[in-house]
Design a protein around this motif. Sequence first.
Motif, PDB file in Angstrom:
ATOM      1  N   PHE A  61      47.921   5.676  14.008  1.00 33.78           N
ATOM      2  CA  PHE A  61      48.840   6.112  15.053  1.00 33.78           C
ATOM      3  C   PHE A  61      48.905   5.110  16.207  1.00 33.78           C
ATOM      4  O   PHE A  61      49.995   4.672  16.611  1.00 33.78           O
ATOM      5  CB  PHE A  61      48.413   7.484  15.588  1.00 33.78           C
ATOM      6  N   PHE A  62      47.744   4.716  16.735  1.00 36.04           N
ATOM      7  CA  PHE A  62      47.728   3.839  17.903  1.00 36.04           C
ATOM      8  C   PHE A  62      48.081   2.393  17.543  1.00 36.04           C
ATOM      9  O   PHE A  62      48.685   1.687  18.358  1.00 36.04           O
ATOM     10  CB  PHE A  62      46.364   3.896  18.591  1.00 36.04           C
ATOM     11  N   PHE A  63      47.723   1.969  16.337  1.00 35.58           N
ATOM     12  CA  PHE A  63      48.069   0.606  15.932  1.00 35.58           C
ATOM     13  C   PHE A  63      49.584   0.463  15.807  1.00 35.58           C
ATOM     14  O   PHE A  63      50.166  -0.517  16.298  1.00 35.58           O
ATOM     15  CB  PHE A  63      47.399   0.257  14.607  1.00 35.58           C
ATOM     16  N   LEU A  64      50.233   1.420  15.176  1.00 32.62           N
ATOM     17  CA  LEU A  64      51.689   1.371  15.048  1.00 32.62           C
ATOM     18  C   LEU A  64      52.370   1.517  16.407  1.00 32.62           C
ATOM     19  O   LEU A  64      53.427   0.932  16.641  1.00 32.62           O
ATOM     20  CB  LEU A  64      52.171   2.458  14.089  1.00 32.62           C
ATOM     21  N   LEU A  65      51.747   2.275  17.307  1.00 33.26           N
ATOM     22  CA  LEU A  65      52.275   2.366  18.673  1.00 33.26           C
ATOM     23  C   LEU A  65      52.212   1.007  19.360  1.00 33.26           C
ATOM     24  O   LEU A  65      53.172   0.586  20.023  1.00 33.26           O
ATOM     25  CB  LEU A  65      51.486   3.402  19.478  1.00 33.26           C
ATOM     26  N   CYS A  66      51.095   0.309  19.189  1.00 28.83           N
ATOM     27  CA  CYS A  66      50.955  -1.023  19.788  1.00 28.83           C
ATOM     28  C   CYS A  66      51.980  -1.995  19.220  1.00 28.83           C
ATOM     29  O   CYS A  66      52.534  -2.822  19.952  1.00 28.83           O
ATOM     30  CB  CYS A  66      49.539  -1.557  19.566  1.00 28.83           C
ATOM     31  N   LEU A  67      52.246  -1.899  17.924  1.00 24.49           N
ATOM     32  CA  LEU A  67      53.275  -2.754  17.322  1.00 24.49           C
ATOM     33  C   LEU A  67      54.652  -2.430  17.903  1.00 24.49           C
ATOM     34  O   LEU A  67      55.464  -3.334  18.158  1.00 24.49           O
ATOM     35  CB  LEU A  67      53.302  -2.583  15.807  1.00 24.49           C
ATOM     36  N   ARG A  68      54.912  -1.143  18.115  1.00 25.39           N
ATOM     37  CA  ARG A  68      56.184  -0.723  18.698  1.00 25.39           C
ATOM     38  C   ARG A  68      56.327  -1.288  20.113  1.00 25.39           C
ATOM     39  O   ARG A  68      57.395  -1.801  20.486  1.00 25.39           O
ATOM     40  CB  ARG A  68      56.242   0.805  18.724  1.00 25.39           C
ATOM     41  N   ILE A  69      55.256  -1.223  20.888  1.00 32.25           N
ATOM     42  CA  ILE A  69      55.287  -1.748  22.258  1.00 32.25           C
ATOM     43  C   ILE A  69      55.447  -3.266  22.249  1.00 32.25           C
ATOM     44  O   ILE A  69      56.201  -3.830  23.050  1.00 32.25           O
ATOM     45  CB  ILE A  69      54.011  -1.347  23.017  1.00 32.25           C
ATOM     46  N   ALA A  70      54.751  -3.927  21.329  1.00 27.41           N
ATOM     47  CA  ALA A  70      54.876  -5.385  21.220  1.00 27.41           C
ATOM     48  C   ALA A  70      56.316  -5.776  20.926  1.00 27.41           C
ATOM     49  O   ALA A  70      56.826  -6.776  21.457  1.00 27.41           O
ATOM     50  CB  ALA A  70      53.946  -5.912  20.134  1.00 27.41           C
ATOM     51  N   ASP A  71      56.991  -4.991  20.083  1.00 28.60           N
ATOM     52  CA  ASP A  71      58.393  -5.272  19.774  1.00 28.60           C
ATOM     53  C   ASP A  71      59.277  -5.139  21.012  1.00 28.60           C
ATOM     54  O   ASP A  71      60.282  -5.849  21.146  1.00 28.60           O
ATOM     55  CB  ASP A  71      58.898  -4.317  18.688  1.00 28.60           C
ATOM     56  N   GLU A  72      58.901  -4.233  21.913  1.00 29.47           N
ATOM     57  CA  GLU A  72      59.680  -4.071  23.147  1.00 29.47           C
ATOM     58  C   GLU A  72      59.679  -5.368  23.952  1.00 29.47           C
ATOM     59  O   GLU A  72      60.712  -5.767  24.507  1.00 29.47           O
ATOM     60  CB  GLU A  72      59.092  -2.936  24.007  1.00 29.47           C
ATOM     61  N   PHE A  73      58.527  -6.009  24.015  1.00 34.38           N
ATOM     62  CA  PHE A  73      58.419  -7.265  24.766  1.00 34.38           C
ATOM     63  C   PHE A  73      59.068  -8.422  24.003  1.00 34.38           C
ATOM     64  O   PHE A  73      59.738  -9.271  24.594  1.00 34.38           O
ATOM     65  CB  PHE A  73      56.949  -7.584  25.059  1.00 34.38           C
ATOM     66  N   LYS A  74      58.866  -8.441  22.681  1.00 33.66           N
ATOM     67  CA  LYS A  74      59.395  -9.533  21.862  1.00 33.66           C
ATOM     68  C   LYS A  74      60.926  -9.540  21.855  1.00 33.66           C
ATOM     69  O   LYS A  74      61.552 -10.597  21.839  1.00 33.66           O
ATOM     70  CB  LYS A  74      58.877  -9.411  20.430  1.00 33.66           C
ATOM     71  N   ASP A  75      61.515  -8.330  21.850  1.00 32.53           N
ATOM     72  CA  ASP A  75      62.967  -8.216  21.705  1.00 32.53           C
ATOM     73  C   ASP A  75      63.666  -7.823  23.003  1.00 32.53           C
ATOM     74  O   ASP A  75      64.810  -7.360  22.974  1.00 32.53           O
ATOM     75  CB  ASP A  75      63.293  -7.172  20.626  1.00 32.53           C
ATOM     76  N   PHE A  76      62.981  -8.012  24.117  1.00 32.79           N
ATOM     77  CA  PHE A  76      63.517  -7.515  25.387  1.00 32.79           C
ATOM     78  C   PHE A  76      64.888  -8.108  25.718  1.00 32.79           C
ATOM     79  O   PHE A  76      65.808  -7.393  26.125  1.00 32.79           O
ATOM     80  CB  PHE A  76      62.543  -7.809  26.532  1.00 32.79           C
ATOM     81  N   GLU A  77      65.052  -9.397  25.537  1.00 34.30           N
ATOM     82  CA  GLU A  77      66.315 -10.045  25.884  1.00 34.30           C
ATOM     83  C   GLU A  77      67.453  -9.522  25.016  1.00 34.30           C
ATOM     84  O   GLU A  77      68.550  -9.212  25.514  1.00 34.30           O
ATOM     85  CB  GLU A  77      66.187 -11.564  25.729  1.00 34.30           C
ATOM     86  N   LEU A  78      67.187  -9.403  23.711  1.00 32.22           N
ATOM     87  CA  LEU A  78      68.218  -8.900  22.801  1.00 32.22           C
ATOM     88  C   LEU A  78      68.526  -7.433  23.074  1.00 32.22           C
ATOM     89  O   LEU A  78      69.692  -7.021  23.097  1.00 32.22           O
ATOM     90  CB  LEU A  78      67.771  -9.081  21.352  1.00 32.22           C
ATOM     91  N   ASP A  79      67.476  -6.644  23.290  1.00 29.12           N
ATOM     92  CA  ASP A  79      67.669  -5.214  23.569  1.00 29.12           C
ATOM     93  C   ASP A  79      68.457  -5.002  24.863  1.00 29.12           C
ATOM     94  O   ASP A  79      69.225  -4.032  24.980  1.00 29.12           O
ATOM     95  CB  ASP A  79      66.322  -4.498  23.665  1.00 29.12           C
ATOM     96  N   SER A  80      68.257  -5.898  25.833  1.00 32.79           N
ATOM     97  CA  SER A  80      68.967  -5.779  27.107  1.00 32.79           C
ATOM     98  C   SER A  80      70.468  -5.971  26.927  1.00 32.79           C
ATOM     99  O   SER A  80      71.271  -5.497  27.753  1.00 32.79           O
ATOM    100  CB  SER A  80      68.432  -6.807  28.110  1.00 32.79           C
ATOM    101  N   LYS A  81      70.851  -6.647  25.842  1.00 32.99           N
ATOM    102  CA  LYS A  81      72.264  -6.862  25.562  1.00 32.99           C
ATOM    103  C   LYS A  81      72.849  -5.769  24.664  1.00 32.99           C
ATOM    104  O   LYS A  81      73.948  -5.276  24.909  1.00 32.99           O
ATOM    105  CB  LYS A  81      72.466  -8.223  24.885  1.00 32.99           C
ATOM    106  N   LEU A  82      72.087  -5.423  23.629  1.00 34.75           N
ATOM    107  CA  LEU A  82      72.633  -4.541  22.593  1.00 34.75           C
ATOM    108  C   LEU A  82      72.184  -3.087  22.708  1.00 34.75           C
ATOM    109  O   LEU A  82      72.860  -2.192  22.194  1.00 34.75           O
ATOM    110  CB  LEU A  82      72.254  -5.077  21.207  1.00 34.75           C
TER     111      LEU A  82
END
Length: 299
Positions: free
Chosen positions: A56-77
């Motif tokens: 549970f917590f490992f997949l949560l950490c991966l989800r959070i990491a994706d937020e930082f990794k994809d922040f620029e793209l997510d801010s657009k789309l």
Amino acid sequence: MIKRWHIYLKEMYPVIPRLFLGIILFGVIYFFVLAKVSVASFSFGMEEVTGVLTIFFFLLCLRIADEFKDFELDSKLFKERPLPSGRVTKNDLKILAGISIAIMIILNVIFTRNLIPFIVLAIYGILMSVWFFAKKYIQPNLLLALITHNPVQVILNFYIISIVCNKYQLELFTLSNVLIACILYLPALGWEMGRKIKAPQNENEYVTYSKIFGYKRATIIVFCVFLLQAILIAIAIYDITSIYTIIGFALALFIYLFVTIKFIQNPTNDKINPKKVVPIYIYVVQIMLIGVILANYIW
């Protein structure tokens, strides 16, 4: 901050469904390993709780990491998401990830004797979060990202297998365990590809597998992933179940094939888009699999 965490978890990582996912994944692998070596009796304790919470917590950490990794793209789309919209801050997510990591470390140090598999899992997760120090090559290449990131599920599967093997004093690296790890890896591969398949009219600048391969080929590739999983399941369970069970899995795959064909014929029908159908198929197969394995103990 707690309210903002609630917003984030509710929209991006719903707690109950993700805990259920952790229990299902852990349970399938746990009983699969025991069934293949004919362990007749088993017990539950903090090792099992640790395993489920680590998932549970490992997949949560991966989800959070994706937020930082994809922040620029997510801010657009995806401006409506919690982080790009400003309803949650980066600091909120850093603290949430830090707490999650601390919980995983404490639980695994205290309650399990398989620190090496956990450390390997943690290191791979860290490398994923920094694009394996090759961001400029991996980030714009969806296939390269798939090849480098998706295998984390295999490592997670072996982490779970290691808990079982340590508790019941079983050999870790066996052909049977490799087969089990692969069977439970393929749903992650199918899910990762399926969620990035769009009908032609829905494509935008977001890179998808349907944009790379075309929606027809991408949909067929996902079906082939599940076809391979069905074959491996038949090989793995033939000695612990009946032919009727194998037929049941074949029927589920046939229904998925029927939906796949329908989507290829009519991609405008959003209800049968792989993004929606794949998770349902995965849950059905996982539940069927754990049911078969548990039935092996009952009967």
